[in-house]
Scaffold this motif. Structure first.
Motif, mmCIF file in Angstrom:
data_model
loop_
_atom_site.group_PDB
_atom_site.id
_atom_site.type_symbol
_atom_site.label_atom_id
_atom_site.label_comp_id
_atom_site.label_asym_id
_atom_site.label_seq_id
_atom_site.Cartn_x
_atom_site.Cartn_y
_atom_site.Cartn_z
ATOM 1 N N ASP A 182 0.831 -1.168 0.153
ATOM 2 C CA ASP A 182 0.004 0.118 -0.062
ATOM 3 C C ASP A 182 0.856 1.207 -0.034
ATOM 4 O O ASP A 182 0.411 2.101 -0.528
ATOM 5 N N VAL A 183 2.082 1.073 0.766
ATOM 6 C CA VAL A 183 2.781 2.292 0.617
ATOM 7 C C VAL A 183 4.364 1.767 0.283
ATOM 8 O O VAL A 183 4.652 0.576 0.081
ATOM 9 N N LEU A 184 5.236 2.976 0.068
ATOM 10 C CA LEU A 184 6.684 2.423 -0.404
ATOM 11 C C LEU A 184 7.253 1.493 0.595
ATOM 12 O O LEU A 184 8.107 0.700 0.056
ATOM 13 N N ILE A 185 7.153 1.804 1.822
ATOM 14 C CA ILE A 185 7.738 0.814 2.806
ATOM 15 C C ILE A 185 7.558 -0.672 2.478
ATOM 16 O O ILE A 185 8.261 -1.545 2.708
ATOM 17 N N ASP A 186 6.069 -0.900 2.231
ATOM 18 C CA ASP A 186 5.765 -2.209 1.991
ATOM 19 C C ASP A 186 6.346 -2.731 0.679
ATOM 20 O O ASP A 186 6.925 -3.889 0.810
ATOM 21 N N LEU A 187 6.650 -1.809 -0.392
ATOM 22 C CA LEU A 187 7.519 -2.476 -1.583
ATOM 23 C C LEU A 187 8.729 -2.732 -1.071
ATOM 24 O O LEU A 187 9.341 -3.838 -1.769
ATOM 25 N N ALA A 188 9.398 -1.880 -0.397
ATOM 26 C CA ALA A 188 10.810 -2.259 0.077
ATOM 27 C C ALA A 188 10.952 -3.533 0.893
ATOM 28 O O ALA A 188 11.923 -4.520 0.527
ATOM 29 N N ALA A 189 9.793 -3.948 1.618
ATOM 30 C CA ALA A 189 9.742 -5.263 2.422
ATOM 31 C C ALA A 189 9.550 -6.154 1.392
ATOM 32 O O ALA A 189 10.067 -7.392 1.523
ATOM 33 N N ALA A 190 8.857 -6.065 0.524
ATOM 34 C CA ALA A 190 8.562 -7.055 -0.810
ATOM 35 C C ALA A 190 9.807 -7.223 -1.462
ATOM 36 O O ALA A 190 9.894 -8.471 -1.935
ATOM 37 N N GLU A 191 10.598 -6.083 -1.698
ATOM 38 C CA GLU A 191 11.691 -6.498 -2.491
ATOM 39 C C GLU A 191 12.580 -7.265 -1.654
ATOM 40 O O GLU A 191 13.437 -8.074 -2.372
ATOM 41 N N ARG A 192 12.722 -7.130 -0.467
ATOM 42 C CA ARG A 192 13.751 -8.128 0.351
ATOM 43 C C ARG A 192 13.274 -9.545 0.042
ATOM 44 O O ARG A 192 14.145 -10.502 0.404
ATOM 45 N N LEU A 193 12.083 -9.881 -0.394
ATOM 46 C CA LEU A 193 11.562 -11.240 -0.286
ATOM 47 C C LEU A 193 11.845 -11.854 -1.728
ATOM 48 O O LEU A 193 11.753 -12.979 -2.063
ATOM 49 N N SER A 194 12.028 -10.998 -2.495
ATOM 50 C CA SER A 194 12.355 -11.360 -4.240
ATOM 51 C C SER A 194 11.015 -11.101 -4.959
ATOM 52 O O SER A 194 9.993 -11.723 -4.771
ATOM 53 N N LEU A 195 11.036 -9.825 -5.669
ATOM 54 C CA LEU A 195 9.888 -9.357 -6.543
ATOM 55 C C LEU A 195 9.679 -10.147 -7.675
ATOM 56 O O LEU A 195 10.777 -10.589 -8.392
ATOM 57 N N GLY A 196 8.718 -10.076 -8.316
ATOM 58 C CA GLY A 196 8.339 -10.745 -9.541
ATOM 59 C C GLY A 196 8.963 -9.649 -10.830
ATOM 60 O O GLY A 196 9.315 -8.660 -10.299
ATOM 61 N N PRO A 197 9.123 -10.261 -12.025
ATOM 62 C CA PRO A 197 10.002 -9.525 -12.757
ATOM 63 C C PRO A 197 9.409 -8.115 -13.201
ATOM 64 O O PRO A 197 10.148 -7.184 -13.310
ATOM 65 N N HIS A 198 8.228 -7.922 -13.427
ATOM 66 C CA HIS A 198 7.712 -6.466 -13.747
ATOM 67 C C HIS A 198 7.790 -5.664 -12.787
ATOM 68 O O HIS A 198 8.285 -4.370 -12.934
ATOM 69 N N THR A 199 7.482 -6.285 -11.407
ATOM 70 C CA THR A 199 7.720 -5.309 -10.177
ATOM 71 C C THR A 199 9.169 -4.949 -9.888
ATOM 72 O O THR A 199 9.715 -3.864 -9.713
ATOM 73 N N ARG A 200 10.047 -5.891 -10.338
ATOM 74 C CA ARG A 200 11.646 -5.662 -10.000
ATOM 75 C C ARG A 200 11.958 -4.464 -10.984
ATOM 76 O O ARG A 200 12.777 -3.665 -10.447
#
Length: 216
Positions: A182-200
């Motif tokens: 929902d917010v950018l800090i969530d995206l940073a947390a998801a990035e640490r898990l390994s994002l899908g190719p489009h989001t990466r």
């Protein structure tokens, strides 16, 4: 036993109002989340039908080309009514696959993988009604039931406790299934898990653009 997956997907240009001040960035990231989530759901062997519920034409061509069904909601429905979108998907499942388990999967799980989803759905099949709490513990990401008629969605603020109160079993799930954005800090947390190719790619572009802006 395979599932019908219901994926509510708000039009990308209307989604994620809290994610970023720039509407172009919000749209780009919302599209990336949705593409990665949908690809993971479609690739999951435990899912036989994917139903995307949306409004307007923005996402329709991509969804159909990817291989999912599309349900268009009435144009006069509020774009913020998640519950309405889910009810439309449940109605489709009740008409077309009434004896098959159902899973609601939000379209903002950019670290989702087919294997992680499949493992969860196999566990969920042992419970009549189950849910996954989001990374904050307050909300809900995935909601499952053994049939459409058993599905009782209660999404919104405080939905984890609401689903417990409705009798849903709380499934233990890895971060990839809990980390919505929902917010950018969530995206940073998801990035640490390994994002899908489009989001990466979208996140890399955003990071590069913001770093460039700071250096000027």
């Amino acid at each position: 036993m395979t599932y019908t997956a219901i994926v509510p997907m708000k039009a990308w240009d209307q989604a994620k109002s809290r994610l970023h001040a720039d509407p172009h960035v919000r749209r780009t990231l919302a599209e990336a989340f949705a593409r990665d989530t949908l690809a993971a759901v479609l690739a999951c062997p435990e899912v036989s039908d994917v139903v995307v519920v949306t409004q307007g034409d923005l996402v329709v061509d991509h969804v159909r080309a990817a291989g999912a069904h599309v349900i268009q909601e009435p144009g006069d429905r509020s774009l913020d009514t998640l519950g309405s979108a889910i009810r439309h998907g449940i109605a489709w499942a009740g008409e077309h696959r009434p004896d098959v388990p159902v899973a609601v999967v939000p379209s903002d799980l950019p670290a989702l993988t087919p294997d992680a989803l499949g493992e969860l759905l196999r566990e969920a099949a042992t419970h009549p009604f189950a849910f996954v709490a989001d990374a904050n513990g307050d909300g809900t990401t995935i909601l499952t039931s053994r049939s459409p008629e058993l599905m009782r969605p209660g999404y919104g603020p405080g939905s984890a406790e609401r689903h417990r109160g409705l009798g849903a079993y709380e499934l233990v799930a890895p971060g990839a299934l809990r980390q919505d954005v929902d917010v950018l800090i969530d995206l940073a947390a998801a990035e640490r898990l390994s994002l899908g190719p489009h989001t990466r790619q979208a996140y890399a572009d955003l990071t590069a653009d913001e770093a460039s802006a700071l250096s000027r």
